[in-house]
Design a protein around this motif. Sequence first.
Motif, short mmCIF file in Angstrom:
data_model
loop_
_atom_site.label_atom_id
_atom_site.label_comp_id
_atom_site.label_asym_id
_atom_site.label_seq_id
_atom_site.Cartn_x
_atom_site.Cartn_y
_atom_site.Cartn_z
N MET A 1 0.82 -1.19 0.00
CA MET A 1 0.00 0.00 0.00
C MET A 1 0.87 1.25 0.00
N ASP A 2 2.01 1.21 0.67
CA ASP A 2 2.84 2.41 0.79
C ASP A 2 3.31 2.93 -0.57
N GLU A 3 3.67 2.03 -1.47
CA GLU A 3 4.11 2.48 -2.79
C GLU A 3 2.96 3.11 -3.56
N TYR A 4 1.76 2.55 -3.41
CA TYR A 4 0.58 3.13 -4.05
C TYR A 4 0.33 4.54 -3.51
N ILE A 5 0.45 4.69 -2.20
CA ILE A 5 0.23 6.01 -1.59
C ILE A 5 1.23 7.01 -2.15
N GLN A 21 5.99 10.35 7.56
CA GLN A 21 4.73 11.10 7.49
C GLN A 21 3.63 10.23 6.89
N ILE A 22 3.97 9.45 5.89
CA ILE A 22 2.99 8.55 5.28
C ILE A 22 2.53 7.51 6.30
N GLU A 23 3.46 6.94 7.04
CA GLU A 23 3.11 5.93 8.05
C GLU A 23 2.20 6.53 9.13
N ASN A 25 0.17 9.21 8.84
CA ASN A 25 -1.14 9.48 8.25
C ASN A 25 -1.91 8.20 7.94
N LYS A 26 -1.20 7.18 7.51
CA LYS A 26 -1.82 5.88 7.24
C LYS A 26 -2.44 5.33 8.52
N GLY A 27 -1.71 5.41 9.62
CA GLY A 27 -2.22 4.95 10.90
C GLY A 27 -3.45 5.72 11.34
N ILE A 28 -3.43 7.02 11.14
CA ILE A 28 -4.59 7.85 11.50
C ILE A 28 -5.79 7.47 10.64
N ALA A 29 -5.56 7.29 9.34
CA ALA A 29 -6.66 6.95 8.43
C ALA A 29 -7.27 5.59 8.80
N LEU A 30 -6.43 4.61 9.08
CA LEU A 30 -6.93 3.29 9.45
C LEU A 30 -7.70 3.34 10.77
N THR A 31 -7.23 4.14 11.70
CA THR A 31 -7.94 4.30 12.97
C THR A 31 -9.30 4.94 12.74
N LEU A 46 -10.99 -0.18 -1.60
CA LEU A 46 -11.60 1.05 -1.08
C LEU A 46 -10.81 1.58 0.13
N VAL A 47 -10.33 0.69 0.95
CA VAL A 47 -9.52 1.10 2.10
C VAL A 47 -8.22 1.73 1.60
N ILE A 48 -7.62 1.12 0.61
CA ILE A 48 -6.39 1.67 0.04
C ILE A 48 -6.64 3.07 -0.51
N ASP A 49 -7.75 3.23 -1.24
CA ASP A 49 -8.08 4.55 -1.79
C ASP A 49 -8.36 5.57 -0.69
N TYR A 50 -9.04 5.14 0.37
CA TYR A 50 -9.32 6.05 1.48
C TYR A 50 -8.01 6.52 2.12
N VAL A 51 -7.14 5.58 2.40
CA VAL A 51 -5.87 5.90 3.06
C VAL A 51 -5.02 6.81 2.16
N ALA A 52 -4.96 6.49 0.88
CA ALA A 52 -4.17 7.31 -0.05
C ALA A 52 -4.72 8.73 -0.15
#
Length: 90
Positions: A1-5, A21-23, A25-31, A46-52
């Motif tokens: 997912m990180d490369e996609y982001i 910073q990505i990690e 924000n990714k953690g915040i988005a997943l929470t 959809l989760v990947i798109d939301y996080v990105a």
Amino acid sequence: MDEYIKTFCGIPEGVKVYDSQIELNKGIALTRLKMAGVSSDEKNNLVIDYVATFCRLRMITEPTNQFVQTEQARLTEIITLLTYGKEVPE
């Protein structure tokens, strides 16, 4: 997912300066997804798109109001799909 982001955010391949910073924000988005009571499965598109989208919104310095509104609408649409949508087998 990180490369996609990174690609989604326009960060060139191999650039590592934004990784922390990505990690974060990714953690915040997943929470936020967990708190909303929807899937936080990192393999779900959809989760990947939301996080990105969340990461891109958080990483842009001085975004325009139009950009913020567009990204917020995208996040809302994804949450709605995660809440009410059904996965259709391919």
